[in-house]
Design a protein around this motif. Structure first.
Motif, PDB file in Angstrom:
ATOM      1  N   THR A 146       8.374  18.883   9.686  1.00  0.00           N
ATOM      2  CA  THR A 146       7.746  19.272   8.427  1.00  0.00           C
ATOM      3  C   THR A 146       8.232  18.378   7.291  1.00  0.00           C
ATOM      4  N   ASN A 147       9.533  18.136   7.228  1.00  0.00           N
ATOM      5  CA  ASN A 147      10.076  17.255   6.189  1.00  0.00           C
ATOM      6  C   ASN A 147       9.514  15.848   6.317  1.00  0.00           C
ATOM      7  N   THR A 148       9.420  15.349   7.548  1.00  0.00           N
ATOM      8  CA  THR A 148       8.884  14.002   7.765  1.00  0.00           C
ATOM      9  C   THR A 148       7.430  13.926   7.325  1.00  0.00           C
ATOM     10  N   TYR A 149       6.652  14.971   7.634  1.00  0.00           N
ATOM     11  CA  TYR A 149       5.239  14.991   7.238  1.00  0.00           C
ATOM     12  C   TYR A 149       5.101  14.981   5.716  1.00  0.00           C
ATOM     13  N   LEU A 150       5.888  15.805   5.043  1.00  0.00           N
ATOM     14  CA  LEU A 150       5.813  15.870   3.582  1.00  0.00           C
ATOM     15  C   LEU A 150       6.249  14.551   2.951  1.00  0.00           C
ATOM     16  N   ILE A 151       7.313  13.961   3.473  1.00  0.00           N
ATOM     17  CA  ILE A 151       7.793  12.684   2.924  1.00  0.00           C
ATOM     18  C   ILE A 151       6.757  11.588   3.134  1.00  0.00           C
ATOM     19  N   SER A 152       6.117  11.568   4.316  1.00  0.00           N
ATOM     20  CA  SER A 152       5.118  10.530   4.570  1.00  0.00           C
ATOM     21  C   SER A 152       3.894  10.726   3.681  1.00  0.00           C
ATOM     22  N   ALA A 153       3.513  11.983   3.433  1.00  0.00           N
ATOM     23  CA  ALA A 153       2.370  12.234   2.551  1.00  0.00           C
ATOM     24  C   ALA A 153       2.677  11.779   1.133  1.00  0.00           C
ATOM     25  N   ILE A 154       3.873  12.068   0.647  1.00  0.00           N
ATOM     26  CA  ILE A 154       4.266  11.646  -0.701  1.00  0.00           C
ATOM     27  C   ILE A 154       4.336  10.123  -0.772  1.00  0.00           C
ATOM     28  N   ALA A 155       4.874   9.486   0.273  1.00  0.00           N
ATOM     29  CA  ALA A 155       4.970   8.027   0.283  1.00  0.00           C
ATOM     30  C   ALA A 155       3.575   7.395   0.296  1.00  0.00           C
ATOM     31  N   LEU A 156       2.637   8.007   1.026  1.00  0.00           N
ATOM     32  CA  LEU A 156       1.280   7.477   1.081  1.00  0.00           C
ATOM     33  C   LEU A 156       0.605   7.571  -0.281  1.00  0.00           C
ATOM     34  N   ILE A 157       0.787   8.692  -0.960  1.00  0.00           N
ATOM     35  CA  ILE A 157       0.194   8.855  -2.294  1.00  0.00           C
ATOM     36  C   ILE A 157       0.814   7.854  -3.271  1.00  0.00           C
ATOM     37  N   ALA A 158       2.127   7.687  -3.206  1.00  0.00           N
ATOM     38  CA  ALA A 158       2.792   6.741  -4.104  1.00  0.00           C
ATOM     39  C   ALA A 158       2.333   5.311  -3.837  1.00  0.00           C
ATOM     40  N   ALA A 159       2.230   4.937  -2.571  1.00  0.00           N
ATOM     41  CA  ALA A 159       1.819   3.574  -2.233  1.00  0.00           C
ATOM     42  C   ALA A 159       0.383   3.316  -2.669  1.00  0.00           C
ATOM     43  N   SER A 160      -0.487   4.305  -2.516  1.00  0.00           N
ATOM     44  CA  SER A 160      -1.881   4.093  -2.915  1.00  0.00           C
ATOM     45  C   SER A 160      -1.998   3.988  -4.433  1.00  0.00           C
ATOM     46  N   SER A 161      -1.221   4.769  -5.160  1.00  0.00           N
ATOM     47  CA  SER A 161      -1.295   4.676  -6.622  1.00  0.00           C
ATOM     48  C   SER A 161      -0.729   3.341  -7.105  1.00  0.00           C
ATOM     49  N   ILE A 162       0.328   2.863  -6.454  1.00  0.00           N
ATOM     50  CA  ILE A 162       0.874   1.547  -6.814  1.00  0.00           C
ATOM     51  C   ILE A 162      -0.150   0.465  -6.494  1.00  0.00           C
ATOM     52  N   GLY A 163      -0.812   0.591  -5.348  1.00  0.00           N
ATOM     53  CA  GLY A 163      -1.841  -0.377  -4.980  1.00  0.00           C
ATOM     54  C   GLY A 163      -2.992  -0.386  -5.960  1.00  0.00           C
TER      55      GLY A 163
END
Length: 45
Positions: free
Chosen positions: A15-32
């Protein structure tokens, strides 16, 4: 009893890994998107 504790810990880790990956994906897309907008502004200017 130990199997339930181990399974619970594994489920918590997943669960922690899923949440961290979702947050990282959102952050990376906004930076992109910010980079793309900057490139477009430089191109228009």
């Amino acid at each position: 009893m130990t199997t339930y504790i181990v399974f619970d810990e594994a489920l918590q880790m997943l669960t922690n890994t899923y949440l961290i990956s979702a947050i990282a994906l959102i952050a990376a897309s906004s930076i992109g998107l910010a980079v793309i907008e900057t490139i477009e502004k430089i191109g228009d200017h």
